[in-house]
Motif scaffolding. Structure first.
Motif, PDB file in Angstrom:
ATOM      1  N   ASN A 101      -1.192  11.296   3.232  1.00 52.72           N
ATOM      2  CA  ASN A 101      -2.178  12.101   3.959  1.00 52.72           C
ATOM      3  C   ASN A 101      -1.788  13.569   3.853  1.00 52.72           C
ATOM      4  O   ASN A 101      -0.726  13.962   4.342  1.00 52.72           O
ATOM      5  CB  ASN A 101      -2.232  11.672   5.427  1.00 52.72           C
TER       6      ASN A 101
ATOM      7  N   PHE B  74       0.481   4.986   0.886  1.00 55.26           N
ATOM      8  CA  PHE B  74      -0.501   5.818   1.599  1.00 55.26           C
ATOM      9  C   PHE B  74       0.047   7.237   1.749  1.00 55.26           C
ATOM     10  O   PHE B  74       1.211   7.424   2.114  1.00 55.26           O
ATOM     11  CB  PHE B  74      -0.778   5.226   2.986  1.00 55.26           C
TER      12      PHE B  74
ATOM     13  N   ILE C 127      -3.564   4.770  -1.675  1.00 55.66           N
ATOM     14  CA  ILE C 127      -4.624   5.395  -0.878  1.00 55.66           C
ATOM     15  C   ILE C 127      -4.223   6.834  -0.598  1.00 55.66           C
ATOM     16  O   ILE C 127      -3.162   7.096  -0.019  1.00 55.66           O
ATOM     17  CB  ILE C 127      -4.863   4.628   0.433  1.00 55.66           C
ATOM     18  N   THR C 128      -5.072   7.751  -1.014  1.00 58.10           N
ATOM     19  CA  THR C 128      -4.771   9.175  -0.898  1.00 58.10           C
ATOM     20  C   THR C 128      -5.837   9.852  -0.048  1.00 58.10           C
ATOM     21  O   THR C 128      -7.026   9.795  -0.363  1.00 58.10           O
ATOM     22  CB  THR C 128      -4.742   9.841  -2.287  1.00 58.10           C
TER      23      THR C 128
ATOM     24  N   ILE D  52       0.857  -1.185   0.000  1.00 56.44           N
ATOM     25  CA  ILE D  52       0.000   0.000   0.000  1.00 56.44           C
ATOM     26  C   ILE D  52       0.892   1.234   0.000  1.00 56.44           C
ATOM     27  O   ILE D  52       1.833   1.323   0.804  1.00 56.44           O
ATOM     28  CB  ILE D  52      -0.923   0.039   1.230  1.00 56.44           C
TER      29      ILE D  52
END
Length: 228
Positions: free
Chosen positions: A14, A12, A96-97, A10
């Motif tokens: 943020n 990732f 995943i953003t 993944i």
């Protein structure tokens, strides 16, 4: 240079993409122009117009960007590069953003965003004058989720979910996980801290309502063959 491919994995992020530098585009007499930073006679920073360079022009042509006269928008070319590099790290997995953004049509047709979304913040106060006090203010823009999904498609990523962060957390079992963590907390103060933090993420007026989560999946070639 990417030296290793991971599978499964993944990638990732943020609040990363909104902090990338952007190009400001304006429609002037029927032609797209770029707003660059220049100096006035008094050595103050000002906006100066110029022609689009080749990468920026290619992006505008690919997305068929259309603006009204005097309308401003931002183009985040680094966002494309980030998604392409993230996808290249994966043989199989997810990108995943988490960030605050909107679809392209919403960004371009919202009357409150006709001057773009570039803004500065200082001591939790937001202003549109981003050229004042350079280096002392945080600059940010609202990201274009349509762009992120299109970049992913070019890199072999399939968008599977785009939803508000609070709903994503609830759907993924935040309350159940919170129960497990609070039972294992060493004392009541830690349990209260966990509950307070979770409350901020799921309440209707909490900060998570301003953020979205985009999940993009990359399947292995074998998996793609099966799906066909």
């Amino acid at each position: 240079e990417i030296a290793q491919i991971f599978s499964p994995a993944i990638v990732f992020s943020n609040e990363l993409i909104d902090a990338f530098p952007v190009h400001r585009i304006i429609m002037r007499e029927g032609k797209l122009r770029e707003l660059r930073v220049g100096l006035s006679d008094g050595s103050d920073f000002v906006w100066a117009e110029s022609d689009l360079d080749a990468p920026l022009l290619a992006y505008c042509e690919r997305t068929q960007l259309k603006l009204a006269e005097g309308q401003i928008t931002e183009v985040n070319l680094h966002a494309d590069n980030f998604i392409l590099r993230a996808a290249a790290l994966l043989e199989r997995g997810f990108v995943i953003t988490v960030d605050y953004g909107a679809e392209r049509n919403e960004l371009l047709h919202d009357p409150y965003r006709r001057q773009g979304t570039l803004r500065a913040s200082y001591h939790h106060q937001v202003t549109g004058d981003v050229l004042v006090d350079p280096g002392k203010r945080d600059l940010t823009t609202t990201i274009d989720w349509t762009q992120i999904k299109e970049a992913g498609e070019r890199a072999g990523l399939r968008a599977t979910r785009l939803e508000r962060l609070d709903r994503f957390l609830l759907n993924e079992g935040l309350l159940d996980e919170l129960e497990v963590l609070t039972r294992a907390a060493p004392d009541d103060a830690e349990a209260l801290r966990l509950r307070t933090g979770a409350r901020e993420m799921i309440m209707p007026d909490g900060m998570a309502t301003s953020f979205q989560v985009l999940v993009q999946e990359k399947l292995s070639l074998a998996s793609c063959d099966v799906l066909r």
